[in-house]
Design a protein around this motif. Sequence first.
Motif, short mmCIF file in Angstrom:
data_model
loop_
_atom_site.label_atom_id
_atom_site.label_comp_id
_atom_site.label_asym_id
_atom_site.label_seq_id
_atom_site.Cartn_x
_atom_site.Cartn_y
_atom_site.Cartn_z
N LEU A 306 0.93 -1.28 -0.03
CA LEU A 306 -0.05 0.21 -0.05
C LEU A 306 0.76 1.17 0.05
N VAL A 307 0.85 1.70 -1.14
CA VAL A 307 1.83 3.15 -1.22
C VAL A 307 1.10 4.20 -1.58
N GLY A 308 0.24 4.25 -2.08
CA GLY A 308 -0.72 5.45 -2.10
C GLY A 308 -1.47 5.86 -0.86
N MET A 309 -1.60 7.30 -0.55
CA MET A 309 -2.24 7.72 0.61
C MET A 309 -3.70 8.42 0.06
N GLY A 310 -4.56 7.90 0.78
CA GLY A 310 -5.87 8.55 0.21
C GLY A 310 -6.95 8.11 1.09
N THR A 311 -7.73 7.09 0.84
CA THR A 311 -8.85 6.59 1.64
C THR A 311 -8.28 6.20 2.83
N SER A 312 -8.98 6.53 4.18
CA SER A 312 -8.47 6.34 5.51
C SER A 312 -8.96 5.19 6.21
N THR A 313 -10.54 4.68 5.71
CA THR A 313 -11.02 3.85 6.35
C THR A 313 -11.78 3.20 4.97
N ILE A 314 -11.95 1.64 4.96
CA ILE A 314 -12.93 1.09 4.07
C ILE A 314 -13.88 -0.06 4.87
N THR A 315 -15.02 0.21 4.96
CA THR A 315 -15.76 -0.78 5.63
C THR A 315 -16.14 -2.00 5.03
N ASN A 316 -15.85 -2.06 3.73
CA ASN A 316 -16.24 -3.31 2.95
C ASN A 316 -15.14 -4.00 2.51
N PHE A 317 -13.76 -3.86 3.29
CA PHE A 317 -12.74 -4.37 2.89
C PHE A 317 -12.76 -6.00 2.79
N PRO A 318 -12.08 -6.62 1.59
CA PRO A 318 -12.32 -8.34 1.53
C PRO A 318 -11.47 -8.88 2.34
N LEU A 319 -11.49 -8.86 3.73
CA LEU A 319 -10.57 -9.35 4.62
C LEU A 319 -10.36 -10.87 4.61
N ALA A 320 -11.52 -11.45 4.47
CA ALA A 320 -11.50 -12.98 4.45
C ALA A 320 -10.98 -13.62 3.13
N ALA A 321 -10.94 -12.88 1.70
CA ALA A 321 -10.49 -13.13 0.59
C ALA A 321 -8.82 -13.03 0.83
N ALA A 322 -8.45 -11.99 1.55
CA ALA A 322 -6.96 -11.79 1.70
C ALA A 322 -6.50 -12.71 2.67
N ALA A 323 -7.10 -13.10 3.73
CA ALA A 323 -6.88 -14.18 4.82
C ALA A 323 -6.60 -15.53 4.13
N LEU A 324 -7.59 -16.00 3.49
CA LEU A 324 -7.86 -17.37 3.02
C LEU A 324 -6.76 -17.64 1.72
N ARG A 325 -6.39 -16.50 1.22
CA ARG A 325 -5.49 -16.64 0.05
C ARG A 325 -4.01 -16.31 0.37
N GLU A 326 -4.09 -15.82 1.79
CA GLU A 326 -2.63 -15.52 2.09
C GLU A 326 -2.01 -14.61 1.47
N VAL A 327 -2.87 -13.49 1.09
CA VAL A 327 -2.33 -12.25 0.57
C VAL A 327 -1.73 -11.14 1.46
N ASP A 328 -0.63 -11.09 1.49
CA ASP A 328 0.03 -10.21 2.45
C ASP A 328 -0.13 -8.61 2.10
#
Length: 392
Positions: A306-328
């Motif tokens: 995450l290089v870009g600085m913009g959106t401070s919060t995201i309420t619908n972030f796909p956390l499960a997809a990131a975790a299950l696919r082990e995306v760092d």
Amino acid sequence: MSPIALPQQTAAVLHGAKDLRIEQRPLWPPQQGQCQVQIVSTGLCGSDLHYYMLGRNGDFAIQAPLVLGHEAAGVITSVGPGVLENHPHLVPGTRVAVECGVMCRECKYCHSGRYNLCKSLRFCSSAKTFPHLDGTLQEKMNHPAHVLHPLPDNLSYDLAALAEPLSVLLHAARRAATLSSHYAQNKTVLVLGVGAIGLLACALAKASGATRVCAVDINQDRLDFAKKEGFAESVYCLPLPSKQPAATANNANKDEALKRAKDNAAIALETFGEPDGFDVVFECTGAEGCILMSVFTALTGGKVTLVGMGTSTITNFPLAAAALREVDLIGSFRYADTYPEALSLLGSISKLVTHKYHLRDAQKAFELVAKGRDAEGKMVLKVVVGTEGEEC
């Protein structure tokens, strides 16, 4: 006994939103451990533009007149006490890049090589701390010697000013892999956003041995430039989302944003012929849609920086997809110990500086950055403000 009159120098000083004034200020001699640097070139960056347009950058509002600018190079004109004893190479006449973060050099972060996280760090042109520390849009400035970096003989001041944004990418690359400039060796890399930072991300990936570099943006002209100039091999232009009224920004719309990001990712991967995703994704926009998209464009087991600085919060972030696919998901903030490597790489990077203005015309430079195109319709990538030469 009459007081000693100090010499005067010119500075571009921001007093509030769109209130940039060219002023004469006293030029003080350098103090202990400082060099006085004539600033020759300063690149304007997104945070500078936010301060100029709004008088603030995110949560940080200016509380007093502030000199902007932090992507800079110049030449040492004099040195303060103790400099030549500790930095014998920094003699007057030495061409240098100015690293604008001034750290405490005493805390655990400074001692562990992560001084970008120093809680006492003050950054030129940032309103995060008060009193503010003035930036580089001035003729001369006094700056600590230990954060001045000599330039290679063949490097111009304009290119040397890009050591700052390239350092941002170098730090992000190190965070994404090993402490080696060959972080992308034999890897596929996707860059989301091809402004100046994104183009530097592409260039760094190529220089580091990536097998393939692709780019995504909403601006076809920038993508065409990235492909034509060899920054990226393949590009994809995102369709602009339809704007929803603020009053209707409910859960259904958030679900739609997530679905759109997932669909855009699938189309981009199909376009690139990379159905499984990319090893490394650089998110250089800070836009919510691209942040969401980054998770779905990364390979299973891949990395998103995450290089870009913009959106401070995201309420619908796909956390499960990131975790299950082990995306760092890797955060990255500024840089530490990157300038020497950045300066060594810049000789192979060109064509990013598209416009240049004299310091006295700094307001015109900011207005051009805000427009994104000049009077002839030419795309604006990187604008440099300098004390030498005229508008180009």
